[in-house]
Design an enzyme around this catalytic site. Structure first.
Site, PDB file in Angstrom:
ATOM      1  N   ASN A  80       0.727  -1.268   0.134  1.00  0.00           N
ATOM      2  CA  ASN A  80       0.063  -0.061  -0.092  1.00  0.00           C
ATOM      3  C   ASN A  80       0.971   1.319  -0.029  1.00  0.00           C
ATOM      4  OD1 ASN A  80      -2.224  -1.809   0.188  1.00  0.00           O
ATOM      5  ND2 ASN A  80      -2.194  -1.509   2.317  1.00  0.00           N
TER       6      ASN A  80
ATOM      7  N   HIS B 182       5.877  -0.428  -2.637  1.00  0.00           N
ATOM      8  CA  HIS B 182       5.438   0.152  -3.972  1.00  0.00           C
ATOM      9  C   HIS B 182       5.386   1.820  -3.629  1.00  0.00           C
ATOM     10  CE1 HIS B 182       2.667  -3.312  -5.378  1.00  0.00           C
ATOM     11  NE2 HIS B 182       4.162  -3.431  -5.664  1.00  0.00           N
TER      12      HIS B 182
ATOM     13  N   CYS C 274      11.561  20.223 -10.280  1.00  0.00           N
ATOM     14  CA  CYS C 274      12.661  20.028  -9.359  1.00  0.00           C
ATOM     15  C   CYS C 274      13.333  21.210  -9.183  1.00  0.00           C
ATOM     16  CB  CYS C 274      13.479  18.814  -9.521  1.00  0.00           C
ATOM     17  SG  CYS C 274      15.131  18.580  -8.549  1.00  0.00           S
TER      18      CYS C 274
ATOM     19  N   CYS D 277      17.155  20.554 -10.448  1.00  0.00           N
ATOM     20  CA  CYS D 277      17.870  20.249 -11.515  1.00  0.00           C
ATOM     21  C   CYS D 277      16.948  20.617 -12.847  1.00  0.00           C
ATOM     22  CB  CYS D 277      17.980  18.915 -11.718  1.00  0.00           C
ATOM     23  SG  CYS D 277      16.575  17.938 -11.863  1.00  0.00           S
TER      24      CYS D 277
ATOM     25  N   THR E 174      -4.461  -9.619   0.801  1.00  0.00           N
ATOM     26  CA  THR E 174      -4.034  -9.848  -0.697  1.00  0.00           C
ATOM     27  C   THR E 174      -4.199 -11.097  -1.249  1.00  0.00           C
ATOM     28  OG1 THR E 174      -1.780  -9.752  -1.750  1.00  0.00           O
ATOM     29  CG2 THR E 174      -1.765 -10.149   0.527  1.00  0.00           C
TER      30      THR E 174
ATOM     31  N   ASN F 130      -7.503 -13.143   4.271  1.00  0.00           N
ATOM     32  CA  ASN F 130      -8.117 -12.312   3.256  1.00  0.00           C
ATOM     33  C   ASN F 130      -9.747 -12.572   3.013  1.00  0.00           C
ATOM     34  OD1 ASN F 130      -7.861 -10.393   1.374  1.00  0.00           O
ATOM     35  ND2 ASN F 130      -7.621 -12.200  -0.571  1.00  0.00           N
TER      36      ASN F 130
HETATM   37 ZN   LIG Z   1      15.952  17.110  -9.623  1.00  0.00          ZN
END
Ligand SMILES: [Zn+2]
Length: 255
Positions: free
Chosen positions: A113, A130, A160, A163, A201, A226
């Site tokens: 999650n 994730h 950003c 950069c 899951t 589950n």
């Molecule tokens: Zn950057």
């Protein structure tokens, strides 16, 4: 042969075994099912992000490259509901279980999650397989900025400051590899695992399917909790417990 448990006596026996203090290396894997009671949509289930009609085009690595703002238009608006959601009894039961373990025990909570609810419930060192939707990072791997907390509901890609490249949600998109640090932490924990519990899951698709193989190979007792039965059954799960995580976990973990 795997048993499916639902009866009260069976659940009490299971609670006794889980409550034994001799587990040394516990690994818990959680999926979207644990957060349903917190009011969050699952990704793939009915009403989930990737099953809504407007999301026929899945957010994947190619979309990120082609149109970062499109990715933000899908993920940015989810940040509000995420902040409004609160951990439920299942998140709390896992956090309290970890807190109660005697010294010297290893407890690794790995989650698929991206909602941050385990950490908010008090779990420590959560492995976010994730990533986290409440974090933002630069698309440029050489930029040197680290992912940072960002609660803004961007619908266009911010830039950003370091950069000049687009920023992105710090989540794993389709066709992207898992974050190497999270994957490593999970695999390392599985090598020593003696109790493996997967919650919310299906158990039949990665990563649950590969994690349970690893845990079984390490000699662990393996359980799946589950709402719906595993289909098809995965041979490496010793037991399947059917029910709602927010009802079963507080009972089984005796919290
Ligand atoms: Zn950057």
């Amino acid at each position: 042969m795997m048993d499916s448990l639902t009866g009260d006596d069976e659940l009490r026996r299971l609670r006794d075994r889980l409550g034994a203090t001799d587990w040394r290396n516990i690994v818990v894997l959680t999926g979207a099912g644990i957060s349903v009671a917190s009011g969050l949509p699952t990704y793939r289930g009915p009403g989930g992000l990737w099953t809504r009609p407007e999301a026929e085009e899945v957010p994947d690595a190619a979309m990120m490259e082609r149109d970062p703002s499109r990715v933000w238009s899908l993920f940015g608006p989810l940040r509000g509901p995420l902040q409004a959601a609160t951990p439920n009894a299942a998140h709390v039961a896992l956090a309290q279980w970890q807190a109660r373990l005697p010294p010297g025990r290893s407890f690794t909570l790995v989650t698929q999650n991206v909602d941050g609810l385990h950490t908010r419930a008090g779990s420590r060192e959560v492995v976010e397989l994730h990533g986290s939707l409440l974090h933002t990072r630069c698309v440029n791997p050489d930029c040197g900025t680290t992912p940072f907390e960002d609660l803004q509901e961007h619908i266009q890609a911010p830039v950003c400051v370091r950069c000049g490249q687009p920023l992105r949600p710090d989540v794993t998109l389709f066709n992207e590899p898992l974050p190497v640090d999270a994957e490593w932490a999970a695999k390392r924990a599985l090598r020593e695992c003696d109790l493996f519990l997967a919650v919310g899951t299906s158990g039949t698709v990665a990563p649950a399917s590969s994690f349970v193989r690893g845990a079984k190979y390490a000699g662990a007792w393996t359980l799946l909790l589950n709402l719906t039965p595993m289909q098809p059954r995965h041979p490496d799960f010793d037991q399947e417990v059917l029910g709602r995580a927010e009802e079963l976990l507080p009972f089984l973990l005796n919290s």
